[in-house]
Design a protein around this motif. Structure first.
Motif, PDB file in Angstrom:
ATOM      1  N   UNK A   3       0.809  -1.211   0.000  1.00  0.00           N
ATOM      2  CA  UNK A   3       0.000   0.000   0.000  1.00  0.00           C
ATOM      3  C   UNK A   3       0.847   1.269   0.000  1.00  0.00           C
ATOM      4  N   UNK A   4       1.983   1.243   0.706  1.00  0.00           N
ATOM      5  CA  UNK A   4       2.791   2.452   0.822  1.00  0.00           C
ATOM      6  C   UNK A   4       3.907   2.526  -0.210  1.00  0.00           C
ATOM      7  N   UNK A   5       4.278   1.383  -0.771  1.00  0.00           N
ATOM      8  CA  UNK A   5       5.346   1.392  -1.761  1.00  0.00           C
ATOM      9  C   UNK A   5       6.732   1.523  -1.168  1.00  0.00           C
ATOM     10  N   UNK A   6       6.885   1.322   0.129  1.00  0.00           N
ATOM     11  CA  UNK A   6       8.195   1.414   0.782  1.00  0.00           C
ATOM     12  C   UNK A   6       8.331   0.260   1.769  1.00  0.00           C
ATOM     13  N   UNK A   7       9.569  -0.092   2.036  1.00  0.00           N
ATOM     14  CA  UNK A   7       9.863  -1.112   3.039  1.00  0.00           C
ATOM     15  C   UNK A   7      10.202  -0.421   4.361  1.00  0.00           C
ATOM     16  N   UNK A   8       9.476  -0.747   5.418  1.00  0.00           N
ATOM     17  CA  UNK A   8       9.732  -0.181   6.740  1.00  0.00           C
ATOM     18  C   UNK A   8      10.264  -1.301   7.630  1.00  0.00           C
ATOM     19  N   UNK A   9      11.368  -1.082   8.321  1.00  0.00           N
ATOM     20  CA  UNK A   9      11.916  -2.144   9.186  1.00  0.00           C
ATOM     21  C   UNK A   9      10.886  -2.638  10.202  1.00  0.00           C
ATOM     22  N   UNK A  10      10.914  -3.919  10.442  1.00  0.00           N
ATOM     23  CA  UNK A  10       9.945  -4.506  11.371  1.00  0.00           C
ATOM     24  C   UNK A  10      10.109  -3.946  12.772  1.00  0.00           C
ATOM     25  N   UNK A  11      11.347  -3.644  13.153  1.00  0.00           N
ATOM     26  CA  UNK A  11      11.548  -3.074  14.484  1.00  0.00           C
ATOM     27  C   UNK A  11      10.898  -1.706  14.602  1.00  0.00           C
ATOM     28  N   UNK A  12      10.924  -0.941  13.502  1.00  0.00           N
ATOM     29  CA  UNK A  12      10.283   0.376  13.493  1.00  0.00           C
ATOM     30  C   UNK A  12       8.761   0.227  13.583  1.00  0.00           C
ATOM     31  N   UNK A  13       8.221  -0.730  12.861  1.00  0.00           N
ATOM     32  CA  UNK A  13       6.768  -0.966  12.912  1.00  0.00           C
ATOM     33  C   UNK A  13       6.343  -1.343  14.316  1.00  0.00           C
ATOM     34  N   UNK A  14       7.095  -2.270  14.924  1.00  0.00           N
ATOM     35  CA  UNK A  14       6.747  -2.710  16.279  1.00  0.00           C
ATOM     36  C   UNK A  14       6.847  -1.563  17.279  1.00  0.00           C
ATOM     37  N   UNK A  15       7.860  -0.704  17.116  1.00  0.00           N
ATOM     38  CA  UNK A  15       8.021   0.419  18.038  1.00  0.00           C
ATOM     39  C   UNK A  15       6.867   1.405  17.904  1.00  0.00           C
ATOM     40  N   UNK A  16       6.423   1.673  16.682  1.00  0.00           N
ATOM     41  CA  UNK A  16       5.299   2.581  16.473  1.00  0.00           C
ATOM     42  C   UNK A  16       4.036   2.032  17.123  1.00  0.00           C
ATOM     43  N   UNK A  17       3.759   0.769  16.870  1.00  0.00           N
ATOM     44  CA  UNK A  17       2.563   0.159  17.445  1.00  0.00           C
ATOM     45  C   UNK A  17       2.609   0.161  18.963  1.00  0.00           C
ATOM     46  N   UNK A  18       3.781  -0.125  19.517  1.00  0.00           N
ATOM     47  CA  UNK A  18       3.906  -0.168  20.978  1.00  0.00           C
ATOM     48  C   UNK A  18       3.686   1.210  21.586  1.00  0.00           C
ATOM     49  N   UNK A  19       4.275   2.244  20.990  1.00  0.00           N
ATOM     50  CA  UNK A  19       4.121   3.598  21.531  1.00  0.00           C
ATOM     51  C   UNK A  19       2.679   4.074  21.439  1.00  0.00           C
ATOM     52  N   UNK A  20       1.982   3.699  20.372  1.00  0.00           N
ATOM     53  CA  UNK A  20       0.586   4.096  20.216  1.00  0.00           C
ATOM     54  C   UNK A  20      -0.357   3.280  21.088  1.00  0.00           C
ATOM     55  N   UNK A  21       0.175   2.279  21.781  1.00  0.00           N
ATOM     56  CA  UNK A  21      -0.644   1.514  22.711  1.00  0.00           C
ATOM     57  C   UNK A  21      -1.223   0.245  22.141  1.00  0.00           C
ATOM     58  N   UNK A  22      -0.778  -0.181  20.949  1.00  0.00           N
ATOM     59  CA  UNK A  22      -1.259  -1.425  20.363  1.00  0.00           C
ATOM     60  C   UNK A  22      -0.376  -2.578  20.846  1.00  0.00           C
ATOM     61  N   UNK A  23      -0.907  -3.383  21.747  1.00  0.00           N
ATOM     62  CA  UNK A  23      -0.159  -4.562  22.178  1.00  0.00           C
ATOM     63  C   UNK A  23       0.059  -5.455  20.970  1.00  0.00           C
ATOM     64  N   UNK A  24       1.303  -5.887  20.774  1.00  0.00           N
ATOM     65  CA  UNK A  24       1.657  -6.518  19.511  1.00  0.00           C
ATOM     66  C   UNK A  24       2.421  -7.819  19.748  1.00  0.00           C
ATOM     67  N   UNK A  25       2.045  -8.840  18.991  1.00  0.00           N
ATOM     68  CA  UNK A  25       2.774 -10.106  18.969  1.00  0.00           C
ATOM     69  C   UNK A  25       3.171 -10.382  17.530  1.00  0.00           C
ATOM     70  N   UNK A  26       4.457 -10.704  17.299  1.00  0.00           N
ATOM     71  CA  UNK A  26       4.979 -10.859  15.942  1.00  0.00           C
ATOM     72  C   UNK A  26       5.045 -12.333  15.585  1.00  0.00           C
ATOM     73  N   UNK A  27       4.426 -12.688  14.452  1.00  0.00           N
ATOM     74  CA  UNK A  27       4.489 -14.040  13.901  1.00  0.00           C
ATOM     75  C   UNK A  27       5.262 -13.982  12.596  1.00  0.00           C
ATOM     76  N   UNK A  28       6.287 -14.816  12.503  1.00  0.00           N
ATOM     77  CA  UNK A  28       7.080 -14.873  11.275  1.00  0.00           C
ATOM     78  C   UNK A  28       6.948 -16.251  10.656  1.00  0.00           C
TER      79      UNK A  28
END
Length: 861
Positions: free
Chosen positions: A479-504
Motif C-alpha cells: 500500500x505504501x510502496x516502501x519497506x519499513x523495518x519490522x523493528x520500526x513498525x513494532x516500536x510505532x505500534x507499541x508507543x501508540x498503545x497497540x499490544x503486539x505479537x509478531x508471527x514470522x
C-alpha cells in the motif's frame, strides 16, 4: 481606476470598524506580497448620526503601471459581522483564489467563533496584529468571556473557543492544549515549536498559539472527528512520543486506597443501550477549597476558569485523559439510589450555570436521577440542585459513558453543549471509564482529603472484549510502496498503545495487535497501515510523476438504461422528466389493494405531498398538457423511481419504465403501437421474447389490462400493459383513448447483457401465406398465435415468422365479431420450398382455428 463591484449596504456601523479593517488588511496583504498598495475611499460619507454604510470597497493593487483593482473587501452581517475578501483580478495570486476564501465572524450574541482554515485567515490575523489592532484572537476571547459572563442568565450556547472551539457551531473542532502539560507526559520535553511540528506531521495541525497571563504557552490543535481520543493532553503526548522517539509517561497510577463501611448508594441503569456503563463512588470528609497552584496554572493555560478543588479535579481529568466525569453533593441527593432513565413527559431540569434557564425535557431524554428527580442530563450537563459548593463534605463521583447519538440528539434539540457532550458525541469506550474514575478519586483524596466509603457501584451492559487486528508487513509495502523495518513498525505500534505479537513464517511477518479501547477508529488492517504511515512520515512515501489509469469496464446497468432510452426514442417516444412528488388527484389510482401512498412531511411540498407510486400519473399529465396546446398523437416515456408502502408496511422503491401513447380515436392502434414498442424494447435490452397474458388479469386504472413476462418465465411478472379506464381518461383531463405500460427496470435489464446473435442472410426465398379469420370479439391475439404455432409444429413445417396484419369490424361479419388478418412466413434453410409443401400446413392451421376458436376463414392466398 476600476473600483470593482459595489456591495449593497444593509446596516450601519461606526467610523472605526472599517478603518481598523482597512489597516490590518493593508499590513497583512502588503507584508505577504499579495498587494503592493492597498487603498480605498472608506465606506461612504457619515450619516447624520455619525455612522457610515456597512459595506465599502477596499482596492488592492499590484504591479507596475496604473493601479488596478484586484480585490474588494467589505463588512457584512449574517448572524454576526463578516469580513470577506473577494478576488477581482488574476494577478491577486493563489492566496486570493476563491477556493481559499474564508470568512471571519466577529461578534454575535453567542460569542465569537471563527473558521481558521486556509492561508487567507492567517493573513488577516497577522495583518491585524501588525497593525496594532484591538481585534486579535486572544483579545476577542477575553472580551467574549467577559461579555458572556456579564449577561444576566448567560445563554445556553456559551463560547467554546477556549477549549473545544467551534464545535458548538458546527465548525471543525480544535482543542487548546498547554505545552507544559503535554511535556508532563514526555521524556525529554519538547519546545513549543517542536510540538507544533510533531503534531502537524501526524495529522493534527496547529491553528493558533500564544501565551496566557502567566507566560504559559498554549497551542490550538485541530482534531478530526474520528479522533475524539486525542481531545486530551496525554493522548497528544502519546502521538508526539510515537513520531519523535521520546518516552511517553502516562498519568500517575492511583494508589490503592482502603475503603470503609458499606456502600451508601445503589445504581440502577434502566437504559443500558444508551448508557453502556455507569459507575459511582462515594467520598466522605472532603474539604472544599481552591485548587493548588500547579492545577490552576494548567487549567488557565487552556482557557478554563478554576472554580474549586472538586470541580477543577473533574476538569483536570477531562483534559488529561479525555474522560468526562462529574461530582454530586451527596448531601443534596434524595434517596439512596442513582437511576439512569428516560425523562418523563413534562419533566423539567435546571442545569449548572449562573442564571441558567430551566429546561423542558422531551419524553425519553436520558437523565441521571435520584429517587425523586433528574439531577443531571446524561453526558451533557450536571444539575444545579446537586452542585458542590463550599459547604460540601461528601460527594458521589460519577464516571460513565453514553451513546453518541443519544447525547448528540438531546444536545442539539436543547441547544445545550459542553466539553463533556463534545467528547461523548465522538465516542468514549466503556473500558476507559474505570481508569479515569480511579484517577479522579485519587486527585480528590490527595487535594481535598476525605475517605472512600464502600465499593465501586456500577450498572450497564457487559464491557466489550478487546479487538484484534492482524497487520501484514507485505500489506504495508504494497500500500505504501516502501519497506519499513519490522523493528520500526513494532516500536510505532507499541508507543501508540497497540499490544503486539509478531508471527514470522515463510509467508512473511504478521503483527497480531490488540487495539486499545480508546482507538475506536481502528477496525481493519488498512487502519493500522494508515497509523504506520502517519507516524513513519507521509514525506517518506514516494510520489509517482505519472499515474496509470485503467478505465473500468462499462456497467451493464448503466448501458442497459441507455439502451432503453435509445430504443424507445427510436420507436418514436419522447422522453419525459417529471417531479417525484404528485398531488392527490391521481396519486392512488394505480395502487394495488392494501398498498398505501408514501407522504412527505414537508411544508414545501405544498399541494404535491405524495411520492408517486407509479410513473403513469405523471405521464398522463404530460399528455394532458400537450393535448391542451394542440399536440396530439404523442407517445411519451420516463425512467425513474416509484414508491409505495406494501401491505406489510414495508416501504418499496423500484425503478420502472413508464410509457403512455395517445391513440387518437382508435384505442386498438394505440395499444398495438405500445405493444410493439414493448416487444422491441425487451428484445433489444434482454435478448428475450416476451409473453403477454390478458386472461384473468385486472389492474387498478386499466380496462382491459394484461401482464407482461418473459416467454417461458410467465411466473415472474415483468410489468403491465393496457388501456386507461374510460373514467380515468376524463379524470386525467384527456378526451382520447390512451394506452399505458409500466415495466420493472431491474427485471427487464437483468444481471448481464444479452449476447448478440449473428447469422448469415437467408440464401433461399420464402413463401408467405395470409389468412383472414373471423372470430368472436373476445378472442385475443395470443390465442390465435398459440393455435397457429401448435398446428404448424405438428406438421413440422419450417415456419420463420407469424405476423399480425390488421383487424377489421363491420356489419358484414356480424356484431361482436372481428376479422383478423395474419401472415405466415415459411422458409427452408437448405433449399427452396415448393408451394405444395406448404399447402398441407396452411390447411391444418385453418382446421385448428375452426376447431379451437370457432373461426371462419374469409379468404387467403
Amino acid at each position: 481606476m476600476d473600483e470593482g463591484p459595489r456591495l449593497r449596504p444593509r446596516r450601519r456601523i461606526g467610523h472605526g470598524e472599517f478603518d481598523d479593517l482597512h489597516e490590518f488588511a493593508r499590513t497583512g496583504l502588503e507584508q505577504r506580497g499579495i498587494a503592493d498598495r492597498v487603498g480605498g475611499d472608506g465606506i461612504g460619507e457619515p450619516e447624520a448620526n455619525g455612522e457610515r454604510p456597512e459595506f465599502g470597497d477596499l482596492r488592492l493593487s499590484k504591479g507596475p503601471g496604473p493601479p488596478r483593482t484586484i480585490g474588494v473587501i467589505g463588512i457584512g452581517r449574517r448572524g454576526g459581522t463578516q469580513r470577506t475578501v473577494r478576488q477581482q483580478h488574476p494577478s491577486a495570486g493563489p492566496l486570493l483564489d476563491p477556493r481559499h476564501r474564508r470568512r471571519l465572524t466577529t461578534a454575535d450574541h453567542r460569542g465569537v467563533h471563527r473558521e481558521p482554515l486556509g492561508d487567507l485567515c492567517r493573513i488577516w490575523d497577522r495583518g491585524r496584529a501588525a497593525a496594532g489592532g484591538r481585534d486579535s484572537r486572544e483579545q476577542r476571547r477575553c472580551e467574549d468571556r467577559r461579555r458572556h459572563a456579564s449577561k444576566p442568565g448567560g445563554c445556553r450556547h456559551p463560547p467554546q473557543r477556549t477549549a473545544t472551539g467551534r464545535a458548538a457551531c458546527g465548525y471543525p473542532s480544535t482543542m487548546r492544549a498547554s505545552v507544559s502539560w503535554i511535556n508532563a507526559h514526555l521524556d525529554p520535553p519538547c519546545t513549543a515549536d517542536e510540538q507544533d511540528a510533531f503534531l502537524t506531521a501526524v495529522g493534527f495541525p496547529i491553528d493558533d498559539r500564544g501565551e496566557d497571563a502567566h507566560g504559559e504557552t498554549w497551542l490550538e490543535v485541530e482534531i478530526t472527528s474520528n479522533r475524539g481520543d486525542c481531545l486530551a493532553h496525554a493522548a497528544l503526548a502519546r502521538e508526539i512520543a510515537a513520531v519523535s522517539g521520546r518516552t511517553y509517561r502516562p498519568p500517575a497510577t492511583p494508589v490503592r486506597r482502603d475503603r470503609v463501611g458499606p456502600t451508601p448508594i445503589t445504581v440502577l441503569d434502566r437504559a443500558p443501550e444508551r448508557c453502556p456503563l455507569y459507575t459511582a463512588q462515594v467520598i466522605e470528609g472532603v474539604t472544599v477549597g481552591p485548587s493548588p497552584e500547579w492545577m490552576r496554572r494548567r487549567l488557565e493555560a487552556i482557557g478554563q476558569i478554576p472554580r474549586n478543588v472538586l470541580v477543577d479535579c473533574t476538569n483536570y481529568v477531562l483534559w488529561e485523559l479525555g474522560q468526562p466525569t462529574h461530582v454530586f453533593d451527596l448531601g443534596k441527593l434524595q434517596g439512596d439510589r442513582i437511576e439512569i432513565r428516560g425523562a418523563a413527559a413534562g419533566e423539567r431540569f435546571l442545569p449548572l450555570g449562573e442564571g441558567a434557564a430551566e429546561l423542558d425535557l422531551a419524553e425519553g431524554d436520558l437523565v441521571i436521577a435520584d429517587a425523586t428527580r433528574a439531577v443531571a442530563l446524561a453526558g451533557i450537563k450536571g444539575g444545579a440542585a446537586t452542585a458542590v459548593d463550599d459547604a460540601t463534605t461528601a460527594v458521589l463521583v460519577e464516571a460513565a459513558t453514553f451513546d453518541p447519538v443519544s447525547v448528540r440528539t438531546t444536545s442539539r434539540r436543547l441547544n445545550l453543549r459542553s466539553d463533556s457532550s463534545f467528547r461523548f458525541e465522538r465516542g468514549v469506550h466503556p473500558a476507559e471509564v474505570g481508569p479515569a474514575a480511579d484517577r479522579l478519586v485519587e486527585l480528590i483524596l490527595e487535594l481535598a482529603g476525605g475517605r472512600l466509603v464502600g465499593d465501586v457501584v456500577a450498572d450497564g451492559a457487559a464491557i466489550p472484549g478487546p479487538r484484534h487486528v492482524a497487520l501484514r508487513s507485505s500489506e504495508i509495502a504494497r500500500l505504501l510502496g516502501i519497506e519499513i523495518p519490522e523493528t520500526r513498525i513494532a516500536a510505532i505500534l507499541d508507543t501508540l498503545g497497540f499490544a503486539c505479537r509478531i508471527d514470522s513464517s515463510e509467508g512473511g511477518t504478521v503483527f497480531r495487535t490488540t487495539v486499545p479501547p480508546r482507538r475506536m477508529d481502528v477496525e481493519r488492517e488498512v487502519d493500522l497501515v494508515e497509523e504506520i504511515c502517519r507516524i513513519h512520515g507521509l514525506d517518506a512515501v514516494p510520489l509517482r510523476e505519472r499515474i496509470e489509469i485503467r478505465p473500468p469496464a462499462p456497467q451493464h446497468s448503466v448501458q442497459a438504461v441507455k439502451a432503453v432510452r435509445d430504443q424507445l426514442a427510436a420507436s418514436g417516444f419522447v422522453e419525459s422528466v417529471c417531479h417525484s412528488l404528485i398531488g392527490p388527484r391521481l396519486a392512488d389510482v394505480f395502487l394495488l389493494p392494501g398498498e398505501r401512498l408514501l407522504q412527505v412531511d414537508d411544508d414545501r411540498a405544498g399541494g404535491t405531498p405524495f411520492l408517486r407510486p407509479s410513473l403513469l400519473p405523471s405521464l398522463l399529465e404530460v399528455l394532458a398538457r400537450n393535448e391542451g396546446v394542440g399536440v396530439r398523437g404523442l407517445a411519451v416515456f420516463e425512467v425513474a423511481a416509484s414508491f409505495r408502502i406494501a401491505t406489510d408496511g414495508e416501504t418499496l422503491e423500484r425503478r420502472t419504465v413508464g410509457m403512455a401513447v395517445d391513440g387518437g380515436e382508435d384505442a386498438q392502434s394505440a395499444y398495438r403501437r405500445l405493444r410493439g414498442a414493448v416487444e422491441r424494447l425487451a428484445e433489444r435490452v434482454s435478448g428475450r421474447p416476451i409473453a403477454i397474458a390478458a386472461e384473468g388479469v385486472e389492474r387498478p386504472g386499466l380496462r382491459p389490462a394484461a401482464s407482461i413476462s418473459f416467454a417461458g418465465d410467465e411466473g415472474v411478472e415483468l410489468g403491465v400493459i393496457g388501456l386507461l379506464a374510460t373514467d380515468l381518461v376524463a379524470k386525467a383531463g384527456l378526451d382520447r383513448p390512451v394506452a399505458v405500460a409500466e415495466l420493472d427496470l431491474s427485471r427487464l435489464i437483468g444481471d448481464a447483457a444479452p449476447t448478440p446473435a449473428i447469422s448469415e442472410p437467408p440464401q433461399h426465398p420464402s413463401i408467405e401465406r395470409d389468412l383472414s379469420v373471423v372470430v368472436a370479439e373476445s378472442v385475443a391475439w395470443d390465442s390465435i398465435d398459440r393455435v397457429v404455432r401448435d398446428a404448424v409444429a405438428s406438421n413440422a413445417a419450417p415456419l420463420e415468422g407469424l405476423e399480425f396484419i390488421e383487424c377489421w369490424r363491420g356489419r358484414s361479419i356480424g356484431e361482436d365479431r372481428k376479422s383478423v388478418t395474419l401472415r405466415m412466413v415459411f422458409r427452408h434453410s437448405d433449399r427452396t420450398l415448393r408451394h405444395e409443401e406448404v399447402d398441407p400446413t396452411v390447411a391444418a392451421v385453418q382446421a385448428a382455428l375452426g376447431t379451437e376458436l370457432s373461426a371462419e376463414i374469409r379468404g387467403g392466398s
